[in-house]
Design an enzyme around this catalytic site. Structure first.
Site, PDB file in Angstrom:
ATOM      1  N   GLU A  80       1.401  37.797 -63.663  1.00 60.31           N
ATOM      2  CA  GLU A  80       1.190  39.225 -63.395  1.00 60.31           C
ATOM      3  C   GLU A  80       1.061  39.519 -61.906  1.00 60.31           C
ATOM      4  OE1 GLU A  80      -2.994  37.572 -63.530  1.00 60.31           O
ATOM      5  OE2 GLU A  80      -1.051  37.145 -64.454  1.00 60.31           O
TER       6      GLU A  80
ATOM      7  N   CYS B 132      -3.348  30.474 -65.935  1.00 63.69           N
ATOM      8  CA  CYS B 132      -4.252  29.853 -64.972  1.00 63.69           C
ATOM      9  C   CYS B 132      -5.293  28.987 -65.714  1.00 63.69           C
ATOM     10  CB  CYS B 132      -4.882  30.900 -64.076  1.00 63.69           C
ATOM     11  SG  CYS B 132      -5.608  30.208 -62.558  1.00 63.69           S
TER      12      CYS B 132
ATOM     13  N   HIS C 143      -0.297  32.880 -61.747  1.00 62.39           N
ATOM     14  CA  HIS C 143      -0.528  34.193 -62.353  1.00 62.39           C
ATOM     15  C   HIS C 143       0.800  34.952 -62.429  1.00 62.39           C
ATOM     16  CE1 HIS C 143      -4.965  34.260 -62.367  1.00 62.39           C
ATOM     17  NE2 HIS C 143      -4.849  33.465 -61.321  1.00 62.39           N
TER      18      HIS C 143
END
Length: 207
Positions: free
Chosen positions: A187, A79, A185
């Site tokens: 994750e 990001c 992102h």
């Protein structure tokens, strides 16, 4: 071992939890003596480019990051962390970045050809694979989770590994040499994000 670089502006918890789910050894630190023990690095980021660069510079981490890249150690920016890899940003006034990849961070336009865009670009968007890379091994499509108001403007097409369409072509995955980045992102991006993180671990481990 993976080091998550902690400079006070990263989503450390979710990145750490993702690595834990993959049973990856990791550390979280801002201290060079601790960080230098790692084999690969993740530079997360949430917030404003100018603030992040000021903190990194004051902490001496800009020179450290450039050093580990010059040594050939893999680096993954996430990001804002990805945006910091580039030359400069226009956010809150022109600010120099790490200049590890060529390009400029610019604002997502509010309108494109009369069509209004919601800014920030927030939510799920599908990836268009542009160039092959070990980071995208086994991935030919999929959706990722984005939250950002600025994107990368670059003329270096070989740096673009994947893009997402949001009125403009948003560089979603970038990479050159041992430097990689995701605008989204990973994750928080379900199976696709997990696959990218697993690929990055393989890169770090030299597989």
């Amino acid at each position: 071992m993976i080091a998550i670089i902690d400079y006070g502006m990263g989503n450390l918890y979710s990145v750490s939890k993702a690595l834990e789910r993959m049973n990856v050894d990791y550390i979280v630190s801002h201290e060079e003596a601790v960080l230098e023990k790692a084999d690969g690095y993740i530079l997360p980021g949430v917030g404003a480019f100018k603030d992040a660069m000021a903190i990194l510079t004051e902490a001496g981490l800009t020179s450290f990051i450039k050093k580990i890249v010059a040594e050939g150690k893999p680096l993954l920016g996430i990001c804002l962390g990805m945006q910091l890899l580039f030359d400069e940003s226009e956010e809150n006034g022109l600010t120099k970045g790490l200049s590890l990849l060529p390009g400029k961070v610019v604002k997502i336009p509010d309108t494109i050809e009369g069509n209004t865009l919601k800014v920030p670009h927030m939510g799920w968007n599908d990836l268009n694979i542009r160039n092959q890379s070990p980071l995208l091994q086994g991935i030919d499509s999929g959706y990722a989770y984005f939250v950002h108001s600025y994107y990368i403007d670059t003329e270096q097409g070989d740096t673009l590994l994947a893009t997402a369409d949001y009125g403009v072509d948003v560089p979603a995955v970038v990479g050159k040499g041992n430097v990689y980045g995701t605008q989204f992102h990973p994750e928080k991006s379900s199976e696709l994000g997990l696959a990218i993180l697993k690929n990055y671990i393989k890169i770090v481990e030299g597989e």
